[in-house]
Write a protein that holds these residues in place. Structure first.
Motif, short mmCIF file in Angstrom:
data_model
loop_
_atom_site.label_atom_id
_atom_site.label_comp_id
_atom_site.label_asym_id
_atom_site.label_seq_id
_atom_site.Cartn_x
_atom_site.Cartn_y
_atom_site.Cartn_z
N HIS A 129 0.83 -1.20 0.00
CA HIS A 129 0.00 0.00 0.00
C HIS A 129 0.87 1.25 0.00
CE1 HIS A 129 -3.85 -2.03 0.49
NE2 HIS A 129 -3.20 -2.88 1.27
N GLN A 130 1.86 1.27 -0.88
CA GLN A 130 2.74 2.42 -0.96
C GLN A 130 2.04 3.63 -1.56
OE1 GLN A 130 3.68 -0.72 -1.75
NE2 GLN A 130 5.03 -0.97 -0.01
N PRO A 133 -0.56 14.58 9.70
CA PRO A 133 0.75 14.11 10.19
C PRO A 133 0.61 12.79 10.96
CG PRO A 133 0.36 16.40 10.81
CD PRO A 133 -0.92 15.88 10.24
N VAL A 134 1.56 11.90 10.76
CA VAL A 134 1.58 10.61 11.42
C VAL A 134 2.95 10.40 12.04
CG1 VAL A 134 1.51 8.10 11.06
CG2 VAL A 134 -0.11 9.58 9.87
N MET A 159 7.17 -1.62 12.07
CA MET A 159 7.02 -0.18 12.29
C MET A 159 8.03 0.61 11.46
SD MET A 159 4.37 0.07 14.02
CE MET A 159 4.42 1.84 14.01
N GLU A 160 9.24 0.09 11.31
CA GLU A 160 10.24 0.73 10.47
C GLU A 160 9.79 0.77 9.01
OE1 GLU A 160 13.61 -1.69 11.40
OE2 GLU A 160 14.04 -0.59 13.25
N ALA A 161 9.20 -0.33 8.55
CA ALA A 161 8.72 -0.39 7.17
C ALA A 161 7.57 0.59 6.93
CB ALA A 161 8.27 -1.82 6.83
N VAL A 162 6.63 0.65 7.87
CA VAL A 162 5.51 1.59 7.74
C VAL A 162 6.02 3.02 7.77
CG1 VAL A 162 3.46 2.48 8.92
CG2 VAL A 162 3.77 0.03 8.65
N TRP A 175 5.51 5.53 4.64
CA TRP A 175 4.69 6.75 4.79
C TRP A 175 5.53 8.01 4.92
CZ3 TRP A 175 0.70 4.91 8.99
CH2 TRP A 175 -0.17 4.00 8.41
N ASN A 176 6.86 7.86 4.92
CA ASN A 176 7.75 8.99 5.16
C ASN A 176 7.37 9.69 6.46
OD1 ASN A 176 9.96 10.61 4.57
ND2 ASN A 176 8.70 12.11 3.49
N ALA A 177 7.13 8.90 7.49
CA ALA A 177 6.73 9.39 8.81
C ALA A 177 7.84 9.08 9.81
CB ALA A 177 5.43 8.73 9.25
N PRO A 178 8.04 9.96 10.78
CA PRO A 178 9.08 9.67 11.78
C PRO A 178 8.73 8.46 12.63
CG PRO A 178 7.86 11.66 12.37
CD PRO A 178 7.36 11.22 11.02
#
Length: 129
Positions: A70-71, A78-79, A96-99, A103-106
């Motif tokens: 689901h890229q 913001p997430v 969590m690292e992959a998500v 999502w380009n989220a911290p």
């Protein structure tokens, strides 16, 4: 163990209705509980146990089905992704690292384990605020 291998093993356990095997697979992926988690009441423990079979055999299948491929998701707000400092290098952290990367989220590592909202609600509330 990779996510797809873990999912296959979990699905096999579900087909055989092997709750114990599914629980062991889940613990292997998610890691140990937080050693300083708030003690649960007998009622909370009973409710958690009643929900485990539903979670392991139905909800995990849906969650894992959603997690891959689901890229194209375009976030509208913001997430921040989170994992616990005590989670170590387990499968949950890799998910969590992959998500976070997708999502380009911290990715924030908070004190405790993966279930921070329930285990350490004070720390979780401070982090949210």
């Amino acid at each position: 163990l990779k996510i797809d291998e873990w999912q296959t093993e979990l699905e096999k356990a579900a087909e055989r209705k092997s709750f114990a095997k599914a629980m062991l697979l889940f613990i292997k992926a998610i890691g140990n509980p937080d050693p300083v988690a708030l003690e649960k009441t007998p009622e909370q423990l009973q409710q958690n146990m009643a929900n485990l079979e539903q979670f392991l055999f139905r909800e995990m299948h849906s969650l894992l089905g959603y997690s891959g491929g689901h890229q194209d998701i375009c976030l509208k707000m913001p997430v921040i992704c989170g994992a616990g400092t005590l989670d170590g290098d387990n499968l949950f952290c890799h998910m969590m690292e992959a998500v976070s990367a997708s999502w380009n989220a911290p990715l924030v590592r908070m004190e405790g384990c993966h279930n921070l909202a329930e285990d350490r609600p004070g720390i979780f509330a401070e982090w949210i605020i």
